[in-house]
Design a protein around this motif. Structure first.
Motif, PDB file in Angstrom:
ATOM      1  N   ASP A 198      43.055   4.503   4.857  1.00 55.06           N
ATOM      2  CA  ASP A 198      41.819   3.735   4.905  1.00 55.06           C
ATOM      3  C   ASP A 198      42.063   2.327   5.435  1.00 55.06           C
ATOM      4  OD1 ASP A 198      40.430   5.901   3.967  1.00 55.06           O
ATOM      5  OD2 ASP A 198      40.318   5.185   1.893  1.00 55.06           O
ATOM      6  N   MET A 199      43.198   1.729   5.055  1.00 50.76           N
ATOM      7  CA  MET A 199      43.526   0.384   5.534  1.00 50.76           C
ATOM      8  C   MET A 199      43.673   0.357   7.047  1.00 50.76           C
ATOM      9  SD  MET A 199      46.468  -0.922   2.922  1.00 50.76           S
ATOM     10  CE  MET A 199      46.283  -0.866   1.149  1.00 50.76           C
ATOM     11  N   MET A 200      44.414   1.315   7.583  1.00 59.17           N
ATOM     12  CA  MET A 200      44.687   1.325   9.015  1.00 59.17           C
ATOM     13  C   MET A 200      43.454   1.715   9.821  1.00 59.17           C
ATOM     14  SD  MET A 200      47.657   0.166   9.115  1.00 59.17           S
ATOM     15  CE  MET A 200      48.913  -0.160   7.862  1.00 59.17           C
ATOM     16  N   GLN A 201      42.622   2.598   9.269  1.00 55.25           N
ATOM     17  CA  GLN A 201      41.384   2.937   9.969  1.00 55.25           C
ATOM     18  C   GLN A 201      40.465   1.718  10.020  1.00 55.25           C
ATOM     19  OE1 GLN A 201      40.559   5.989  11.595  1.00 55.25           O
ATOM     20  NE2 GLN A 201      39.152   4.470  12.438  1.00 55.25           N
ATOM     21  N   ALA A 202      40.386   0.971   8.918  1.00 52.33           N
ATOM     22  CA  ALA A 202      39.568  -0.236   8.894  1.00 52.33           C
ATOM     23  C   ALA A 202      40.097  -1.265   9.886  1.00 52.33           C
ATOM     24  CB  ALA A 202      39.540  -0.824   7.487  1.00 52.33           C
ATOM     25  N   LEU A 203      41.415  -1.365  10.003  1.00 55.25           N
ATOM     26  CA  LEU A 203      42.020  -2.297  10.961  1.00 55.25           C
ATOM     27  C   LEU A 203      41.696  -1.880  12.393  1.00 55.25           C
ATOM     28  CD1 LEU A 203      43.908  -4.728  11.466  1.00 55.25           C
ATOM     29  CD2 LEU A 203      45.824  -3.098  11.476  1.00 55.25           C
TER      30      LEU A 203
ATOM     31  N   PHE B 182      54.308  -0.350  12.027  1.00 52.35           N
ATOM     32  CA  PHE B 182      52.880  -0.189  12.255  1.00 52.35           C
ATOM     33  C   PHE B 182      52.502  -1.090  13.431  1.00 52.35           C
ATOM     34  CE2 PHE B 182      53.136   1.153   7.824  1.00 52.35           C
ATOM     35  CZ  PHE B 182      52.286   2.249   7.795  1.00 52.35           C
ATOM     36  N   SER B 183      51.635  -0.604  14.315  1.00 55.41           N
ATOM     37  CA  SER B 183      51.316  -1.339  15.538  1.00 55.41           C
ATOM     38  C   SER B 183      49.832  -1.257  15.858  1.00 55.41           C
ATOM     39  CB  SER B 183      52.108  -0.776  16.727  1.00 55.41           C
ATOM     40  OG  SER B 183      53.490  -0.700  16.454  1.00 55.41           O
ATOM     41  N   CYS B 184      49.366  -2.252  16.618  1.00 56.87           N
ATOM     42  CA  CYS B 184      48.042  -2.238  17.234  1.00 56.87           C
ATOM     43  C   CYS B 184      48.237  -2.338  18.740  1.00 56.87           C
ATOM     44  CB  CYS B 184      47.203  -3.421  16.764  1.00 56.87           C
ATOM     45  SG  CYS B 184      46.724  -3.391  15.030  1.00 56.87           S
ATOM     46  N   GLY B 185      47.573  -1.455  19.500  1.00 52.17           N
ATOM     47  CA  GLY B 185      47.731  -1.477  20.945  1.00 52.17           C
ATOM     48  C   GLY B 185      46.414  -1.268  21.666  1.00 52.17           C
ATOM     49  N   ALA B 186      46.316  -1.832  22.864  1.00 46.84           N
ATOM     50  CA  ALA B 186      45.114  -1.699  23.680  1.00 46.84           C
ATOM     51  C   ALA B 186      45.444  -2.130  25.103  1.00 46.84           C
ATOM     52  CB  ALA B 186      43.966  -2.550  23.129  1.00 46.84           C
ATOM     53  N   LEU B 187      44.521  -1.898  26.027  1.00 46.65           N
ATOM     54  CA  LEU B 187      44.684  -2.392  27.381  1.00 46.65           C
ATOM     55  C   LEU B 187      44.729  -3.917  27.376  1.00 46.65           C
ATOM     56  CD1 LEU B 187      42.226  -0.027  29.308  1.00 46.65           C
ATOM     57  CD2 LEU B 187      44.731   0.123  29.221  1.00 46.65           C
ATOM     58  N   ASP B 188      45.381  -4.474  28.385  1.00 49.55           N
ATOM     59  CA  ASP B 188      45.594  -5.920  28.431  1.00 49.55           C
ATOM     60  C   ASP B 188      44.309  -6.724  28.299  1.00 49.55           C
ATOM     61  OD1 ASP B 188      48.329  -5.767  28.629  1.00 49.55           O
ATOM     62  OD2 ASP B 188      48.384  -5.874  30.810  1.00 49.55           O
TER      63      ASP B 188
ATOM     64  N   PRO C 104      48.065 -11.436  13.106  1.00 52.02           N
ATOM     65  CA  PRO C 104      47.911 -11.807  11.693  1.00 52.02           C
ATOM     66  C   PRO C 104      47.173 -10.750  10.873  1.00 52.02           C
ATOM     67  CG  PRO C 104      47.478 -13.704  13.095  1.00 52.02           C
ATOM     68  CD  PRO C 104      47.605 -12.515  14.007  1.00 52.02           C
ATOM     69  N   ALA C 105      46.156 -10.083  11.467  1.00 51.41           N
ATOM     70  CA  ALA C 105      45.418  -9.047  10.731  1.00 51.41           C
ATOM     71  C   ALA C 105      46.328  -7.864  10.419  1.00 51.41           C
ATOM     72  CB  ALA C 105      44.212  -8.587  11.548  1.00 51.41           C
ATOM     73  N   LEU C 106      47.159  -7.478  11.377  1.00 53.38           N
ATOM     74  CA  LEU C 106      48.112  -6.386  11.146  1.00 53.38           C
ATOM     75  C   LEU C 106      49.108  -6.781  10.069  1.00 53.38           C
ATOM     76  CD1 LEU C 106      49.427  -3.658  11.872  1.00 53.38           C
ATOM     77  CD2 LEU C 106      50.636  -4.839  13.730  1.00 53.38           C
ATOM     78  N   GLN C 107      49.601  -8.000  10.132  1.00 58.58           N
ATOM     79  CA  GLN C 107      50.555  -8.470   9.131  1.00 58.58           C
ATOM     80  C   GLN C 107      49.949  -8.428   7.731  1.00 58.58           C
ATOM     81  OE1 GLN C 107      51.632 -12.572   9.455  1.00 58.58           O
ATOM     82  NE2 GLN C 107      53.532 -12.335   8.307  1.00 58.58           N
ATOM     83  N   ARG C 108      48.701  -8.894   7.603  1.00 64.17           N
ATOM     84  CA  ARG C 108      48.040  -8.878   6.292  1.00 64.17           C
ATOM     85  C   ARG C 108      47.849  -7.450   5.786  1.00 64.17           C
ATOM     86  NH1 ARG C 108      44.867 -12.917   8.855  1.00 64.17           N
ATOM     87  NH2 ARG C 108      43.215 -11.404   9.274  1.00 64.17           N
ATOM     88  N   THR C 109      47.505  -6.531   6.681  1.00 65.03           N
ATOM     89  CA  THR C 109      47.274  -5.143   6.276  1.00 65.03           C
ATOM     90  C   THR C 109      48.561  -4.499   5.789  1.00 65.03           C
ATOM     91  OG1 THR C 109      45.469  -4.947   7.883  1.00 65.03           O
ATOM     92  CG2 THR C 109      46.411  -2.906   7.039  1.00 65.03           C
ATOM     93  N   VAL C 110      49.646  -4.707   6.506  1.00 66.69           N
ATOM     94  CA  VAL C 110      50.934  -4.149   6.086  1.00 66.69           C
ATOM     95  C   VAL C 110      51.377  -4.774   4.762  1.00 66.69           C
ATOM     96  CG1 VAL C 110      53.384  -3.935   6.683  1.00 66.69           C
ATOM     97  CG2 VAL C 110      51.635  -3.557   8.436  1.00 66.69           C
TER      98      VAL C 110
ATOM     99  N   LEU D  62      50.547  -2.469  -2.589  1.00 64.01           N
ATOM    100  CA  LEU D  62      49.985  -1.252  -3.169  1.00 64.01           C
ATOM    101  C   LEU D  62      51.074  -0.286  -3.623  1.00 64.01           C
ATOM    102  CD1 LEU D  62      47.249   0.112  -3.726  1.00 64.01           C
ATOM    103  CD2 LEU D  62      47.458   1.232  -1.499  1.00 64.01           C
ATOM    104  N   ILE D  63      52.188  -0.228  -2.892  1.00 68.50           N
ATOM    105  CA  ILE D  63      53.253   0.704  -3.273  1.00 68.50           C
ATOM    106  C   ILE D  63      54.350   0.019  -4.093  1.00 68.50           C
ATOM    107  CG2 ILE D  63      52.808   2.132  -1.252  1.00 68.50           C
ATOM    108  CD1 ILE D  63      55.416   1.076  -0.045  1.00 68.50           C
ATOM    109  N   GLY D  64      54.067  -1.204  -4.557  1.00 66.52           N
ATOM    110  CA  GLY D  64      54.991  -1.872  -5.468  1.00 66.52           C
ATOM    111  C   GLY D  64      56.105  -2.646  -4.813  1.00 66.52           C
ATOM    112  N   GLN D  65      55.892  -3.100  -3.568  1.00 64.49           N
ATOM    113  CA  GLN D  65      56.917  -3.880  -2.883  1.00 64.49           C
ATOM    114  C   GLN D  65      56.418  -5.300  -2.607  1.00 64.49           C
ATOM    115  OE1 GLN D  65      58.893  -0.093  -0.434  1.00 64.49           O
ATOM    116  NE2 GLN D  65      58.244  -1.903   0.661  1.00 64.49           N
ATOM    117  N   HIS D  66      55.725  -5.875  -3.538  1.00 67.03           N
ATOM    118  CA  HIS D  66      55.158  -7.207  -3.353  1.00 67.03           C
ATOM    119  C   HIS D  66      56.264  -8.229  -3.097  1.00 67.03           C
ATOM    120  CE1 HIS D  66      52.517 -10.611  -3.684  1.00 67.03           C
ATOM    121  NE2 HIS D  66      53.223 -11.110  -4.680  1.00 67.03           N
TER     122      HIS D  66
END
Length: 274
Positions: free
Chosen positions: A98-103, A227-233, A247-253, A259-263
């Motif tokens: 859900d996090m990655m789909q929202a991103l 985890f990555s975000c990609g698109a045309l230039d 920054p949005a990708l960094q916050r999501t990761v 969530l999995i206990g690696q704060h």
């Protein structure tokens, strides 16, 4: 550190026949409608006679299936069952969905999850933005380590021992003629400075695609993934990467880590010379 590469294939404990059989299985891609022995030989670099023996054996054991004699080979039930078992080690992808789909929807980019597959990184999961067109990369697609942001994220977060293991798989050298060690240091500096990686234009495997990546570690995996975000230039220029998407990708990761206990646990070392 130089790019001297330990060659485990010379080790007397290395099972060459097993390695060749696994290379046959790795030749298959998600969008294949089966493969002939000739196609497998072309992808693996193995002699066709060797491929014929390996596909026959793998077929007998259920790793490959051949519906009709002289028809194309396809992944068999044994291989599919093993895939489900292996997927259990990626259990963090369930809460990540859900996090990655929202991103993807928020940024209008293709969000993907990649792992190192010997000398490259391979896509294991993708999330496409809804109601927006995006680039199309299938699961199983493999990217060069030194020519992709996903590879840079993996490089920058590797330990010395992990890096030695990576070099043993003979990844391609960077397109600018530099060493992978230099690129590893460049990627590490990006992670320390920004928390994400991008690949320089002159190194990109695809000239018209931009991407940004963040490494991730799980206690159930032996090394870093990305985890990555990609698109045309024109959709993802450098300015947008640094102002918004990176920054949005960094916050999501980071949210996934919590969530999995690696704060508070970064996937990379905070020093350049580890």
């Amino acid at each position: 550190m130089s790019d001297a590469r330990p060659d485990y294939e010379d080790d007397r404990n290395f099972a060459t026949t097993l390695a060749r059989g696994l290379s046959v299985l790795r030749a298959f891609r998600a969008d294949d409608d089966g493969l002939t022995n000739a196609q497998i030989a072309e992808r693996t670099g193995l002699p066709k006679s060797t491929v014929s023996r390996l596909t026959f054996t793998l077929g007998c054991l259920g790793y490959l299936t051949q519906p009709q004699r002289n028809d194309r080979y396809r992944p068999g039930p044994t291989l599919l069952a093993m895939g489900h078992v292996a997927a259990a080690s990626l259990s963090f992808l369930d809460p990540a969905h859900d996090m990655m789909q929202a991103l993807a929807d928020q940024t209008g980019t293709l969000v993907l999850f990649a792992v190192r597959d010997r000398d490259k990184v391979a896509l294991m999961r993708t999330w496409r933005p809804q109601r927006t067109s995006s680039i199309w990369l299938d699961v199983g697609h493999r990217l060069p380590i030194g020519g992709s942001s996903s590879g840079m994220a993996v490089l920058g977060s590797t330990t010395r021992d992990e890096f030695a293991g990576l070099l043993a798989d003979h990844p391609e050298a960077p397109l600018d003629g530099g060493t992978l060690e230099d690129l590893r240091q460049e990627a590490r500096a990006q992670l320390i400075g920004h928390g994400y990686t991008v690949v320089r234009n002159e190194l990109r495997y695809s000239r018209n695609i931009s991407a940004v990546s963040v490494p991730f570690r799980s206690s159930r995996l032996a090394g870093p993934v990305a985890f990555s975000c990609g698109a045309l230039d024109d959709v993802l220029p450098d300015a947008r990467i640094h102002a918004e998407v990176g920054p949005a990708l960094q916050r999501t990761v980071h949210r996934l880590q919590i969530l999995i206990g690696q704060h508070g646990t970064h996937a990379w070392s905070s020093t350049l010379n580890d």
